[in-house]
Motif scaffolding. Structure first.
Motif, short mmCIF file in Angstrom:
data_model
loop_
_atom_site.label_atom_id
_atom_site.label_comp_id
_atom_site.label_asym_id
_atom_site.label_seq_id
_atom_site.Cartn_x
_atom_site.Cartn_y
_atom_site.Cartn_z
N TYR A 82 56.12 -69.82 -18.75
CA TYR A 82 56.60 -69.39 -17.43
C TYR A 82 55.59 -69.88 -16.39
N PRO A 83 56.05 -70.32 -15.23
CA PRO A 83 55.10 -70.89 -14.26
C PRO A 83 54.12 -69.86 -13.69
N ILE A 84 52.90 -70.25 -13.56
CA ILE A 84 51.92 -69.48 -12.80
C ILE A 84 50.73 -70.38 -12.51
N SER A 120 60.30 -65.17 -18.32
CA SER A 120 59.12 -64.35 -18.02
C SER A 120 58.07 -64.64 -19.08
N GLU A 121 56.88 -64.12 -18.84
CA GLU A 121 55.83 -64.27 -19.85
C GLU A 121 56.16 -63.45 -21.09
N ILE A 122 56.82 -62.34 -20.89
CA ILE A 122 57.19 -61.51 -22.05
C ILE A 122 58.17 -62.27 -22.92
N GLY A 170 63.33 -71.05 5.22
CA GLY A 170 64.21 -69.94 5.54
C GLY A 170 63.54 -68.57 5.59
N HIS A 171 62.41 -68.42 4.94
CA HIS A 171 61.76 -67.11 4.91
C HIS A 171 61.51 -66.56 6.32
N GLY A 172 61.10 -67.46 7.24
CA GLY A 172 60.72 -66.99 8.56
C GLY A 172 61.87 -66.28 9.25
N VAL A 211 55.33 -61.11 -5.56
CA VAL A 211 54.84 -62.47 -5.37
C VAL A 211 55.99 -63.45 -5.18
N GLY A 212 55.64 -64.59 -4.68
CA GLY A 212 56.58 -65.57 -4.17
C GLY A 212 55.98 -66.02 -2.85
N CYS A 213 56.59 -67.03 -2.22
CA CYS A 213 56.01 -67.49 -0.96
C CYS A 213 55.85 -66.34 0.02
N ALA A 214 56.72 -65.33 -0.08
CA ALA A 214 56.65 -64.22 0.86
C ALA A 214 55.68 -63.14 0.43
N ALA A 248 54.03 -56.26 -8.06
CA ALA A 248 53.87 -57.26 -9.13
C ALA A 248 55.14 -58.10 -9.23
N HIS A 249 54.99 -59.29 -9.77
CA HIS A 249 56.10 -60.25 -9.87
C HIS A 249 57.30 -59.63 -10.58
N GLY A 250 58.38 -59.53 -9.84
CA GLY A 250 59.64 -59.02 -10.41
C GLY A 250 59.82 -57.53 -10.32
N GLY A 282 62.19 -63.11 -3.92
CA GLY A 282 62.69 -64.46 -4.16
C GLY A 282 63.57 -64.50 -5.39
N ASP A 283 64.18 -65.66 -5.61
CA ASP A 283 65.07 -65.78 -6.76
C ASP A 283 64.30 -65.87 -8.07
N GLY A 284 63.14 -66.50 -8.04
CA GLY A 284 62.34 -66.51 -9.27
C GLY A 284 61.99 -65.09 -9.63
N ASP A 285 61.66 -64.34 -8.64
CA ASP A 285 61.25 -62.96 -8.83
C ASP A 285 62.40 -62.07 -9.28
N LEU A 286 63.47 -62.09 -8.52
CA LEU A 286 64.56 -61.13 -8.75
C LEU A 286 65.45 -61.53 -9.91
N ASN A 337 67.36 -66.48 -1.97
CA ASN A 337 67.67 -67.44 -3.03
C ASN A 337 67.54 -68.86 -2.52
N ASN A 338 66.44 -69.50 -2.90
CA ASN A 338 66.27 -70.91 -2.55
C ASN A 338 66.32 -71.80 -3.79
N GLY A 339 66.80 -71.22 -4.87
CA GLY A 339 67.07 -72.02 -6.07
C GLY A 339 65.84 -72.63 -6.71
N ILE A 340 64.68 -72.02 -6.48
CA ILE A 340 63.47 -72.65 -6.98
C ILE A 340 62.31 -71.66 -6.88
N TYR A 341 61.26 -71.90 -7.64
CA TYR A 341 60.01 -71.17 -7.46
C TYR A 341 59.23 -71.90 -6.37
N GLY A 342 59.31 -71.40 -5.14
CA GLY A 342 58.62 -72.09 -4.06
C GLY A 342 57.11 -72.02 -4.21
N MET A 343 56.63 -70.81 -4.29
CA MET A 343 55.18 -70.61 -4.18
C MET A 343 54.37 -71.35 -5.21
N THR A 344 54.86 -71.40 -6.43
CA THR A 344 54.05 -72.00 -7.50
C THR A 344 54.21 -73.51 -7.59
C1 LIG Z 1 53.31 -62.16 -13.89
C2 LIG Z 1 53.32 -63.33 -13.00
N1 LIG Z 1 53.86 -64.45 -13.45
C3 LIG Z 1 53.89 -65.55 -12.67
C4 LIG Z 1 53.35 -65.52 -11.43
C5 LIG Z 1 53.33 -66.77 -10.59
N2 LIG Z 1 54.33 -66.75 -9.52
C6 LIG Z 1 54.00 -66.40 -8.29
S1 LIG Z 1 55.30 -66.45 -7.26
C7 LIG Z 1 56.33 -66.97 -8.48
C8 LIG Z 1 57.76 -67.25 -8.23
C9 LIG Z 1 58.11 -67.62 -6.86
O1 LIG Z 1 59.45 -67.94 -6.78
P1 LIG Z 1 60.49 -67.07 -5.95
O2 LIG Z 1 60.46 -65.67 -6.40
O3 LIG Z 1 61.79 -67.77 -6.04
O4 LIG Z 1 59.91 -67.06 -4.47
P2 LIG Z 1 59.82 -68.30 -3.47
O5 LIG Z 1 58.39 -68.71 -3.49
O6 LIG Z 1 60.74 -69.35 -3.96
O7 LIG Z 1 60.23 -67.73 -2.19
C10 LIG Z 1 55.64 -67.10 -9.66
C11 LIG Z 1 56.26 -67.54 -10.90
C12 LIG Z 1 52.77 -64.32 -11.01
N3 LIG Z 1 52.20 -64.20 -9.82
N4 LIG Z 1 52.78 -63.24 -11.80
#
Ligand SMILES: Cc1ncc(C[n+]2csc(CCOP(=O)(O)OP(=O)(O)O)c2C)c(N)n1
Ligand SMILES: Cc1ncc(C[n+]2csc(CCOP(=O)(O)OP(=O)(O)O)c2C)c(N)n1
Ligand code: SF4
Ligand code: SF4
Ligand code: SF4
Ligand code: SF4
Ligand code: SF4
Ligand code: SF4
Ligand SMILES: [Mg+2]
Ligand SMILES: [Mg+2]
Lengths: 257, 184, 77, 360, 360, 257, 77, 184
Positions: free
Chosen positions: D28-30, D58-60, F36-38, F63-66, F81-83, F106-110, F134-141
């Protein structure tokens, strides 16, 4: 007209029309009397027997009353962490695409802690069978409320009955996964009557056939009693199930593509 | 005074609540008590046992390997616990369902036909109180009056209507206990 | 055609006395024994053996798979 | 050995995994480990060797996917960074409890919590003491160069399969993100299903007729069985402690003082040694390579020779406890660390050495 | 003080939480702690005090629900057992990293993996060294009786709010499942929202006009900020180490040997002391009550008096490392433990004492 | 007809028809140009401003760009925490039933790591607002594939385009939660045009109104560009979004009860 | 009724030059400056100020909320 | 020989790849190299810097606090890194966008109008190669021939068509570097 046939004449190997499959071990099942897990176990093993795929079948059972499934199912098995069987099975199936893989999960497992793993395995369309035993309760840990517990139903953590205000409505995971393109065959069955058992078995068979055809997830919910958790006799629990569980969790095929 | 007891039988025989009543009775006369069940998934329909300690002083370990008294209510428990009674200690059992009766000669052995008696009295749920009566007849570590109080304490309000039945059963236990072989 | 005759054999020691087979039998063949097995369960037994058709209904619902079913289809006379 | 490449540590892990014949990678990306997932999707190992690469939800899920594949006898691994590693603790405990060999990489960042993405070594305790529940150990390798990032992947798999235990590669954002020269060995073939079935009787590959079924589990409901298993595990760990201790001594022959440091901190200490020796201070570096098993004896063996130990970590002081356990009061052992992504400079380290041991 | 009750340790935790004015309990069932959830649903604290009780969908959800409520200044807690606790490690690291006060109870069972539901003390390392990632500490209390189970709940909340740090009550299936006498204090009222807003400026209760908003976070992207935060955390931990060390000495006045044991093992050691002293062996018990901060100094203070330490744990040897760090080589310290739900008997312990220290 | 009005005459405080709400801080947004976040941030803050509920509103951003949303939104906030924002928000809302609560995910998160927390908060019917970007991608990472990434779409972990075989179809969380009785208002919007922005804002407003009426979960997906992750200019990314994202993620109200 | 007149003010230093406002303006009022701001971005500016109606479309889509819009509704003559 | 270099500028200027080409060039002549970027989410559109070490011996720390050479490509980096050049060391910068020019007198200062030149040559992506050329003119730590090889190695196959452009830019850099103030 009654002929005087003696029992000894009937009870002969050549007259046997139903016996235990060799893919159930000789260990006595650890389940409570009348618990649905036993029948569900048997059906899976009979299908594996009939399809002659035991050599290529691996089962994945997480925690729940069926955590000891590996004591009873005479195939290779992995015990998985609570809720994670779909991920564990994915990990395996991806490196062994030609093996038959099934998970065997309770409702606490699949519909609570394992929600994410279930939905994502289904969404990716992993080519596996998921058997989902929904008894509306956490059986193994002593009858606590599950996401599937019916409104008004008492459990050791909803001693005055589940309320929608506190815990929301019972979650229908089967309906959810049926909406995902990764699932190809989604059905809800039961094992409380001979005809229900026959139908459930047919569905299980189909799920394994689907794997042969690389069809993605086959998801079969089996609504079952947890008579201990429900604090009823097995017979009464099955009646209660028909009256209360089936209206909310209607039996039938939700998807077959 | 310290009395270390194991009570062992089937799940459903009221083993745990019997231990609880005993412990509560001790509390009623200002004693220290501990109640330690064996727990596990096998509890369901399987065996059940509980270690109860009643003492005038601070209780150290709630878990023991040998006991002043063993109260044994099925064969499996007999197999497991007969040997754990301290020399000079006491073994009380219900012979119902017992195939291999106790054979030790360095301990006091008593029996109580509690299952039969409970059935005869028409109060199957009074079984454990009969056993408790029998035990306290042999070893009056708590006063009878305090058992009544302990019983009341240990039952939730909604079960208080069963108290008379339980007290009747308890009294019966006091009467029907039999000596199998007592030292001296 | 002669009537199909059946019989069941219950693995008494493995039976858990859940009574599900009793209700599943369309011909009221099965009843629960007064006796208990080693585990303390009243086990299932044929109480109307002559009515058994070997339909397997009982075996299908037995969660512990302790019923074996036999069926004799008497040759046409 | 292949030609020399210039690569990031993270990428080297990816390449090394393909070359050593790994079967599956689930992750999972991080940040700062995402390059591993990215390298492995870009490289299409499914075409090179048939290796499976799947991004999990997820990491899990990752660690449990590793469980499934590895319990089938396949070489599976995952990678993450600190918060993700915390989520894997249950899975790691299960892997150890079911005796499943696999490799896990933690590219550590600063914590606790979300913290910072900058490098850190503050997951030492989590890794070598107890992250998950119960008595188990992760055999842990700490690379200090990109070359070691590459080398330790096959090594980790070998150790994992030898002892049937998860092996951790504990590294950080510095080693993960830096590029150095690296050389790879020849491509190793992946084992065939048949080879796995023959080699690993513990693997669930399908029960062959006439044989017993294979069960992978960490459940032992009866305490007697569980204790027996624990004893077996502990016996295995004693074996590991006998065979798998790894360390490097740098300029220790004449050392009067000792830096103890692993991974990137060890690199910085090497520079500090240059500076200190320029000032005439005889200091050497003891670099634990295996963090579990920890080189207690080897450190203890040096207590006659040295006057003091300065343990350098990017943490508030974690490995120092193992250093103290090693020397058992025989010499003074002091911790110096920076935290939260900050990195001690070589000059700073020399200063501390002087204040703590020489100046005073 | 209320009347004397006979209660299970698990139930006592539930009752104590209501009485001390806890606001929220979020948890997920697992043996051997499910009685806490069950007690708290049966007791309907929402009617008694307005306390919220919600069964979560997982341990991860539980600990994060605690995060949400506690960051709002509410007294929130969760309970679990070993595998569930492993799943909470990320959450715990976040709680520590965001400086959120809360209480967590681990009723430990045998591991690793699914293991057994029988009692164990093998989560010591996870609890006091590092379960989650990063440099943080869980202040840890180890009750040895049902009364302490009850007493430590309000104590844990007090400590948590004093230091703005999660506090762990580390116990096991023995203390959780046993019944003993227990007395409870009077019902404490729950704080009103207004009292919380006044008392806890760090709590997110809604930004009042003309004031700054309140942010609860563990993110500090810039390493300088993260390090400053880490330094602040460490300073806090030094305070904790000064103020919150708790232990009990039993029959230590004349002791020549010392058992060191916590929780249920300490109970068993008391029995072992009875046996040993009956044989004329002068042994005492040092019972750490706070496992972090660990009573290093108090143990060290005894090194003049004693000839040896036998550390007793239901584990393969975890706390023994802290004992060794405490004595720093001054006296011999030996571990003896049983694992996987097996429990050392008092007699067995005396035997080990004799073989290790006296017989030899 | 053109009157000669000078700019100075127009640019006067009394003529201001659009300005930045005070509930956005003065910190420059950390987002990429055109992200789009802004806009999504602004809409939430404007609604809070207009409803005058800032004193009683708490935001939850994982976590996420926001992740730094708390730097920009001038209300009390918790970083989750993420998710896990839905769980964190649940924990809070249950003890503060009269506060307004929103998560911003974000979509990666939710839709990935937070699937279980999302579904269960929705199923329990927590009385909160969930804003799902939902931007169809993990932006932040750094632009990795998300469960929502379209088939064929390239990302740093699907450099040759997402395939259904490997990763399944993009997951529609909004459609899933709309099936749960615990959600009362479920809608999908965007913020790429003025009219889209107006609609999105209306939906956000409604979600907070719903909290006042104790209506359970209001769930608003906002389809947005991640131009950095998509490797396009902002303008092109919005066009691409209209052409590719909207057909799969159609805008509109899915549920309003 | 006289035509509504509008104007926008761009916070130049906060503008990120994303160009979204340009497309959003129905009257092509906005263009990107040749100059860059302190962050190195070409910022938005009115290039056809007279056409601005103060409709706020640009401001609605500006992700960084750097556009303030003014509108003058001249009194009827 | 050990040369410790920091290259610092905006993201997008090719700072990281310039470091990579330099490092690869070192490898081509059998030197040890390390390349350590500052990483973070601010990378995006923000600043970027990389520490490159080229040495005849084993490289210890890949992270440094002072440098033999600083190559500085924007004002922010000037503010941050001017002071980190070792006395007697070298600072090379592109004056484009620089407001506060370097003022140290204990180091050698050079400048290269790379941005302007790249624009003039019509190869904006050749910017970093111009800077590299300028640097290697001042400090010929790797041979020009090896830069060509290093360039080829560091580019993925699909970008090999840009090699001639890059080489041209590199050569231009060698030519246009100017001394601002050199010690002795
Ligand atoms: C447990 C955990 N796993 C991974 C990450 C790394 N991480 C930070 S933000 C993110 C996903 C971001 O994507 P999204 O939720 O779509 O938000 P966006 O940046 O696209 O708005 C990840 C995988 C983290 N912070 N914590
Ligand atoms: C991480 C974790 N949390 C909790 C548990 C305790 N646990 C064991 S089984 C179970 C749920 C059982 O319910 P279900 O899945 O419905 O199976 P059933 O017993 O009803 O067949 C739980 C909560 C566990 N083993 N691991
Ligand atoms: S507890 Fe319920 S699910 Fe478990 S074995 Fe008994 S009846 Fe079956
Ligand atoms: S086989 Fe059919 S008829 Fe015979 S006992 Fe069973 S159910 Fe009844
Ligand atoms: S269904 Fe099976 S287990 Fe149950 S009573 Fe009948 S024979 Fe016995
Ligand atoms: S990376 Fe994507 S989501 Fe993140 S700020 Fe940039 S454009 Fe927005
Ligand atoms: S207010 Fe309307 S007309 Fe004026 S610049 Fe903005 S979009 Fe164009
Ligand atoms: S939309 Fe805003 S940030 Fe983008 S160019 Fe226009 S004014 Fe600048
Ligand atoms: Mg269930
Ligand atoms: Mg996204």
């Amino acid at each position: 007209m009654t002929e005087n046939i003696k029992l000894e004449d009937i009870i002969k190997e050549e007259n046997k029309v139903f016996g235990k499959t060799a893919f159930l071990t000789d260990n006595p099942l650890s389940y409570c009397p009348g618990c649905g897990h036993g029948t569900a176990h048997r059906l899976i093993m009979e299908v594996i027997d009939e399809m002659d795929i035991a050599e290529d079948t691996i089962g994945f059972a997480p925690v729940g009353c069926a955590v000891l499934a590996y004591d009873f199912m005479n195939v290779d098995m992995q015990q998985a962490a609570h809720g994670r069987a779909p991920a564990v099975a994915t990990g395996f199936k991806r490196v062994y695409p030609n093996k038959y893989v099934f998970t065997y999960q309770g409702d606490g497992d699949l519909a609570a802690i394992g929600t994410a793993e279930t939905i994502h395995a289904c969404n990716r369309g992993e080519n596996i069978t998921i058997i989902f035993i929904n008894n509306g309760i956490y059986g193994m840990t002593g009858g606590q409320m599950a996401p599937t517990t019916l409104i008004g139903m008492k459990s050791s953590t909803s001693p005055y009955g589940r309320t929608q205000e506190l815990a929301g409505h019972p979650l229908k995971m089967t309906e959810i996964v049926a909406t995902l393109p990764g699932t190809r065959f989604v059905a809800r069955h039961a094992v409380h009557t001979p005809s229900a058992v026959r139908k459930a078995k047919k569905a299980i068979r189909k799920s394994f056939e689907n794997q042969k055809d690389n069809k993605g997830v086959s998801f079969i919910e089996i609504v079952a009693n947890c008579n201990s958790g429900w604090k009823m006799t097995p017979v009464v629990s099955n009646e209660w199930m028909v009256e209360n569980m089936f209206p909310y969790y209607p039996l039938g095929t939700l998807k077959d593509e | 005074m310290t009395e270390e007891i194991i009570i062992a039988g089937f799940g459903g025989q009221g083993v745990l609540s019997m231990g609880k009543i005993l412990a509560y009775s001790g509390i009623m006369q200002n004693q220290e008590v501990s109640w330690m069940p064996a727990y596990g998934p096998e509890m369901r329909g399987g065996t059940a046992n509980v270690t109860v300690i009643v003492s005038d002083g601070r209780i150290s370990s709630p878990i023991l390997t040998d006991y002043d008294t063993a109260i044994i209510l099925n064969q499996q428990s007999m197999d497991k616990f007969e040997s754990t009674v301290k020399p000079g200690g006491t073994l009380l059992y219900d012979p119902n369902g017992i195939i291999k009766h106790p054979t030790r000669t360095d301990i006091n052995i008593y029996k109580v036909e509690a299952a039969k008696e409970a059935a005869d009295m028409g109060v199957p749920r009074g079984f454990n109180m009969i056993v408790l009566g029998a035990y306290l007849k042999i070893k009056p570590i708590v006063e009878v009056a305090n058992v009544g109080k302990g019983l009341k304490k240990s039952l939730p309000e909604r079960h208080h209507h069963t108290i008379p039945m339980n007290e009747k059963a308890f009294k019966r236990g006091l009467e029907i206990v039999q000596t199998v072989s007592a030292l001296v | 055609m002669a009537k199909v005759k059946g019989a069941i054999v219950v693995d008494i020691e493995m039976c858990k006395g859940c009574v599900l087979c009793v209700g599943a039998c369309p011909f009221d063949v099965i009843g629960m024994s007064k006796q208990v097995n080693g585990k303390g369960y009243h086990f299932a037994e044929m109480v109307k053996a002559e009515a058994c058709t070997g339909c397997t209904s009982c075996a299908l619902v037995c969660p512990d798979t302790v019923i074996t079913v036999y069926r004799l289809r008497p040759s046409k006379k | 050995m292949s030609e020399i490449k210039l690569m990031k540590g993270n990428e080297a892990i990816g390449e090394a995994s393909i070359l050593c014949g790994a079967d599956a990678y689930y992750a999972y990306p991080i940040t700062p480990q995402s390059e591993i997932v990215e390298y492995l999707t870009m490289e299409q190992p499914e075409k090179r060797t048939g290796m499976v690469v799947l991004q999990a939800e997820s990491e899990i899920a990752s660690i449990n996917m590793v469980y499934g594949a590895a319990a089938g006898g396949k070489k599976a691994f995952t990678t993450s960074s600190s918060p993700g590693m915390s989520l894997m603790q249950e899975g790691l405990s299960y892997l150890a409890g079911a005796e499943i060999p696999c490799v896990v990489v933690n590219v550590v960042r600063g914590g606790p919590g979300l913290g910072t993405i900058q490098p850190s070594q503050a997951d030492y305790f989590q890794t070598v003491k107890g992250g998950g529940h119960g008595d188990y150990k992760l055999i842990t390798l700490a690379p200090a160069s990109v070359q070691e990032m590459a080398d330790f992947v096959p090594l980790a798999f070998d150790i994992a399969f030898k002892y049937l235990n998860p092996v951790m590669i504990l590294t950080d954002g510095i080693i993960g993100q830096m590029m150095e020269k690296v050389q790879f060995p020849e491509q190793q073939p992946r084992l065939t299903d048949q080879e796995i079935a023959d080699k690993y009787p513990w693997a669930t590959v399908g029960r062959k007729k006439g044989t017993e079924r294979t069960i992978v589990t960490s459940l032992r409901l009866k305490p007697e069985l569980q204790e027996n298993f624990n004893l077996k595990l502990q016996a295995k760990y004693r074996e590991v402690e006998k065979n798998e201790v790894r360390y490097e001594k740098i300029q220790c022959e004449d050392a009067e003082y000792l830096f103890v440091a692993y991974g990137s901190s060890a690199r910085i200490c090497q520079k500090a040694i240059e500076l200190a020796r320029a000032e005439g201070i005889k200091v050497g570096l003891f670099r634990p390579i295996s963090l579990y098993p920890y080189p207690y004896q080897a450190i203890d063996d040096m207590t006659n020779q040295i006057k003091g130990i300065l343990s350098i970590e990017m943490s508030a002081g974690q490995m120092i406890e193992d250093v103290r356990l090693a020397v058992n009061g025989k010499v003074k052992a002091v911790h110096y660390g920076r935290m939260g992504g900050m990195i001690a400079t070589p000059g700073e380290i020399v200063e501390v050495l002087k204040t703590k041991f020489i100046g005073a």
